[in-house]
Design a protein around this motif. Sequence first.
Motif, PDB file in Angstrom:
ATOM      1  N   ASN A  22      92.218 -56.113 -35.258  1.00  0.00           N
ATOM      2  CA  ASN A  22      91.156 -56.000 -36.255  1.00  0.00           C
ATOM      3  C   ASN A  22      90.849 -54.553 -36.629  1.00  0.00           C
ATOM      4  N   GLY A  23      91.853 -53.689 -36.502  1.00  0.00           N
ATOM      5  CA  GLY A  23      91.764 -52.348 -37.059  1.00  0.00           C
ATOM      6  C   GLY A  23      91.262 -51.240 -36.167  1.00  0.00           C
ATOM      7  N   VAL A  24      91.043 -51.509 -34.879  1.00  0.00           N
ATOM      8  CA  VAL A  24      90.576 -50.452 -33.976  1.00  0.00           C
ATOM      9  C   VAL A  24      91.748 -49.562 -33.588  1.00  0.00           C
ATOM     10  N   ASP A  25      91.563 -48.264 -33.727  1.00  0.00           N
ATOM     11  CA  ASP A  25      92.623 -47.303 -33.423  1.00  0.00           C
ATOM     12  C   ASP A  25      92.512 -46.736 -32.010  1.00  0.00           C
ATOM     13  N   ALA A  26      91.283 -46.561 -31.529  1.00  0.00           N
ATOM     14  CA  ALA A  26      91.091 -45.989 -30.190  1.00  0.00           C
ATOM     15  C   ALA A  26      90.026 -46.771 -29.450  1.00  0.00           C
ATOM     16  N   ILE A  27      90.305 -47.083 -28.185  1.00  0.00           N
ATOM     17  CA  ILE A  27      89.343 -47.747 -27.308  1.00  0.00           C
ATOM     18  C   ILE A  27      89.042 -46.803 -26.153  1.00  0.00           C
ATOM     19  N   ILE A  28      87.770 -46.483 -25.967  1.00  0.00           N
ATOM     20  CA  ILE A  28      87.342 -45.565 -24.921  1.00  0.00           C
ATOM     21  C   ILE A  28      86.470 -46.340 -23.941  1.00  0.00           C
ATOM     22  N   GLY A  29      86.950 -46.527 -22.727  1.00  0.00           N
ATOM     23  CA  GLY A  29      86.248 -47.347 -21.761  1.00  0.00           C
ATOM     24  C   GLY A  29      85.418 -46.556 -20.759  1.00  0.00           C
ATOM     25  N   THR A  30      84.357 -47.226 -20.266  1.00  0.00           N
ATOM     26  CA  THR A  30      83.512 -46.689 -19.198  1.00  0.00           C
ATOM     27  C   THR A  30      83.076 -47.862 -18.319  1.00  0.00           C
ATOM     28  N   HIS A  31      82.330 -47.573 -17.270  1.00  0.00           N
ATOM     29  CA  HIS A  31      81.681 -48.535 -16.381  1.00  0.00           C
ATOM     30  C   HIS A  31      82.299 -48.600 -14.987  1.00  0.00           C
ATOM     31  N   SER A  32      83.606 -48.464 -14.843  1.00  0.00           N
ATOM     32  CA  SER A  32      84.197 -48.627 -13.509  1.00  0.00           C
ATOM     33  C   SER A  32      83.855 -47.454 -12.585  1.00  0.00           C
ATOM     34  N   HIS A  33      83.453 -46.319 -13.162  1.00  0.00           N
ATOM     35  CA  HIS A  33      83.137 -45.084 -12.432  1.00  0.00           C
ATOM     36  C   HIS A  33      84.394 -44.386 -11.909  1.00  0.00           C
ATOM     37  N   TYR A  34      85.533 -44.983 -12.121  1.00  0.00           N
ATOM     38  CA  TYR A  34      86.815 -44.393 -11.747  1.00  0.00           C
ATOM     39  C   TYR A  34      87.618 -44.071 -13.003  1.00  0.00           C
ATOM     40  N   VAL A  35      88.456 -43.045 -12.935  1.00  0.00           N
ATOM     41  CA  VAL A  35      89.427 -42.802 -13.996  1.00  0.00           C
ATOM     42  C   VAL A  35      90.471 -43.911 -13.933  1.00  0.00           C
ATOM     43  N   GLN A  36      90.791 -44.489 -15.068  1.00  0.00           N
ATOM     44  CA  GLN A  36      91.810 -45.534 -15.128  1.00  0.00           C
ATOM     45  C   GLN A  36      92.883 -45.159 -16.142  1.00  0.00           C
ATOM     46  N   LYS A  37      93.863 -46.026 -16.280  1.00  0.00           N
ATOM     47  CA  LYS A  37      95.049 -45.683 -17.061  1.00  0.00           C
ATOM     48  C   LYS A  37      94.752 -45.487 -18.541  1.00  0.00           C
ATOM     49  N   MET A  38      95.617 -44.705 -19.175  1.00  0.00           N
ATOM     50  CA  MET A  38      95.582 -44.486 -20.607  1.00  0.00           C
ATOM     51  C   MET A  38      96.922 -44.914 -21.191  1.00  0.00           C
ATOM     52  N   THR A  39      96.880 -45.479 -22.375  1.00  0.00           N
ATOM     53  CA  THR A  39      98.112 -45.845 -23.082  1.00  0.00           C
ATOM     54  C   THR A  39      98.038 -45.309 -24.506  1.00  0.00           C
ATOM     55  N   PHE A  40      99.190 -44.934 -25.045  1.00  0.00           N
ATOM     56  CA  PHE A  40      99.230 -44.381 -26.394  1.00  0.00           C
ATOM     57  C   PHE A  40     100.500 -44.823 -27.095  1.00  0.00           C
ATOM     58  N   ASP A  41     100.330 -45.546 -28.173  1.00  0.00           N
ATOM     59  CA  ASP A  41     101.442 -45.940 -29.038  1.00  0.00           C
ATOM     60  C   ASP A  41     101.449 -44.960 -30.204  1.00  0.00           C
ATOM     61  N   LYS A  42     102.277 -43.949 -30.095  1.00  0.00           N
ATOM     62  CA  LYS A  42     102.262 -42.890 -31.111  1.00  0.00           C
ATOM     63  C   LYS A  42     102.718 -43.397 -32.471  1.00  0.00           C
ATOM     64  N   GLU A  43     103.640 -44.347 -32.464  1.00  0.00           N
ATOM     65  CA  GLU A  43     104.142 -44.890 -33.724  1.00  0.00           C
ATOM     66  C   GLU A  43     103.010 -45.542 -34.511  1.00  0.00           C
ATOM     67  N   LYS A  44     102.185 -46.337 -33.809  1.00  0.00           N
ATOM     68  CA  LYS A  44     101.076 -47.032 -34.467  1.00  0.00           C
ATOM     69  C   LYS A  44      99.799 -46.201 -34.493  1.00  0.00           C
ATOM     70  N   GLY A  45      99.765 -45.157 -33.664  1.00  0.00           N
ATOM     71  CA  GLY A  45      98.547 -44.354 -33.577  1.00  0.00           C
ATOM     72  C   GLY A  45      97.435 -45.070 -32.848  1.00  0.00           C
ATOM     73  N   GLN A  46      97.774 -45.909 -31.869  1.00  0.00           N
ATOM     74  CA  GLN A  46      96.778 -46.685 -31.125  1.00  0.00           C
ATOM     75  C   GLN A  46      96.660 -46.148 -29.696  1.00  0.00           C
ATOM     76  N   PHE A  47      95.420 -45.872 -29.293  1.00  0.00           N
ATOM     77  CA  PHE A  47      95.161 -45.260 -27.988  1.00  0.00           C
ATOM     78  C   PHE A  47      94.146 -46.100 -27.223  1.00  0.00           C
ATOM     79  N   VAL A  48      94.367 -46.219 -25.900  1.00  0.00           N
ATOM     80  CA  VAL A  48      93.411 -46.914 -25.035  1.00  0.00           C
ATOM     81  C   VAL A  48      93.193 -46.090 -23.762  1.00  0.00           C
ATOM     82  N   ALA A  49      91.943 -45.784 -23.446  1.00  0.00           N
ATOM     83  CA  ALA A  49      91.567 -45.214 -22.147  1.00  0.00           C
ATOM     84  C   ALA A  49      90.657 -46.258 -21.503  1.00  0.00           C
ATOM     85  N   TYR A  50      91.162 -46.941 -20.482  1.00  0.00           N
ATOM     86  CA  TYR A  50      90.400 -48.045 -19.900  1.00  0.00           C
ATOM     87  C   TYR A  50      89.111 -47.567 -19.231  1.00  0.00           C
TER      88      TYR A  50
END
Length: 423
Positions: free
Chosen positions: A300-328
């Motif tokens: 539905n058009g979200v380019d970046a997801i920035i997560g919080t709540h776990s209090h720990y650093v978690q994995k990041m993923t980046f699809d450079k072709e699509k320009g989609q980023f996730v930091a859990y």
Amino acid sequence: MHPNPEERKRLRAEKAAQRAQKQAKAMRLRIVVAAVVLIACGVLIFSLTRKTPKGDAPLTEATQQNASATGESTAEETKPGITTIHYAAAGDLNINDATVAAGGPGYVYTDTFLDVAHLLADADVSSVNFEGNLNGEPYGSSFSAPQSMAVALQKAGVDFVQMANSYSINRGLSGLTSSIDAIRAAGMEPLGVYASNEEFKQSKGYTIRTVQGVKIAFVAFTKGMDGMALPAGSEKCVNVLYSDYDSVYQNIDTEKITSILSASAKEKPDVTIALLHWGSEFNNTISASQEKIVELMQANGVDAIIGTHSHYVQKMTFDKEKGQFVAYSLGDFFSNAERSGTEYSVVLDLEITKDHRSGETKITNYTYTPIFTIREEEAPLKVVRLREAMAAYESGYLNKVSAGTYEKMKYALGRIEERIAGE
């Protein structure tokens, strides 16, 4: 007839006053002239030495050759019609006795964030997740922070404050409203929360910010509010991810999420960023429902997801072709640092590039800076850049951290890399 002594005294006083006025006028004129000359010189120097700003016409060939010889990058300047901006994001700022006490008796937090402030201030736009309220005294264990902490965050460069989280309605709807007002009074904008259903209706659940011609849509959601439910008539005051947000967090509220994203898409933003308070506390596991939410939002058009709540650093993923980023999860930006894994986190930097010719805008790169909350005896908590604090210790600088803290920092630096890689 010569004037009498009193008359002569009066005339001398008048002439002295006239001389003083003339001297003052002459001084003002000299100041004005000097100022004009300085400004003219400054404009001339600037015009001769400045680099072409991002998005302007390309540099001249001579300038490009000079930049190449000195090792400076001209990639952005040599592409007309290209704008590159940076969005910085920090994780959870937890309100408790220790974090409130970091400001001392006067609740002054300038030194608390001083070492990391530029990471947020230098970005074009930035955000932090505020795990608490601004409801007045008592401070700390009530999860209420003094207004001076909000002011300190704004001075450190924070633009947006995610408030859709566990503490959104910790003190009821009146507490939510006062926190929203306090954030705005400090010069920042809250995300994901609304003082009333009417305010939600007016905002449609998202916020738009245009930065250097790049239109960014921000949305924010929380998995829940520490088991609390929104009262009837105020169901829209907090954006939630689950329809069972006050119990087991199993049923993704697809209708709520897509309706907000659909309304945002009608604004035709260049980029959409979602701030999500989700997952499980003190846990490295990414749940199946989190993965489904990622798929739903990206569809539905979200380019970046920035997560919080776990209090720990978690994995990041980046699809450079699509320009989609996730930091859990970015981890804890500022906490009491009592629990292992919560004392370190990162400040994220997303590079967003817009090609004005093609109209395409996408996330083109990301970097992060490891940070650490120093907790030492008889010293207030403060947040520092991890690598720089380690270097200061190794060089024997004044006010360096203790040997014990240094060892924790070494361990933290390795764990950050592993966690971001998903290990």
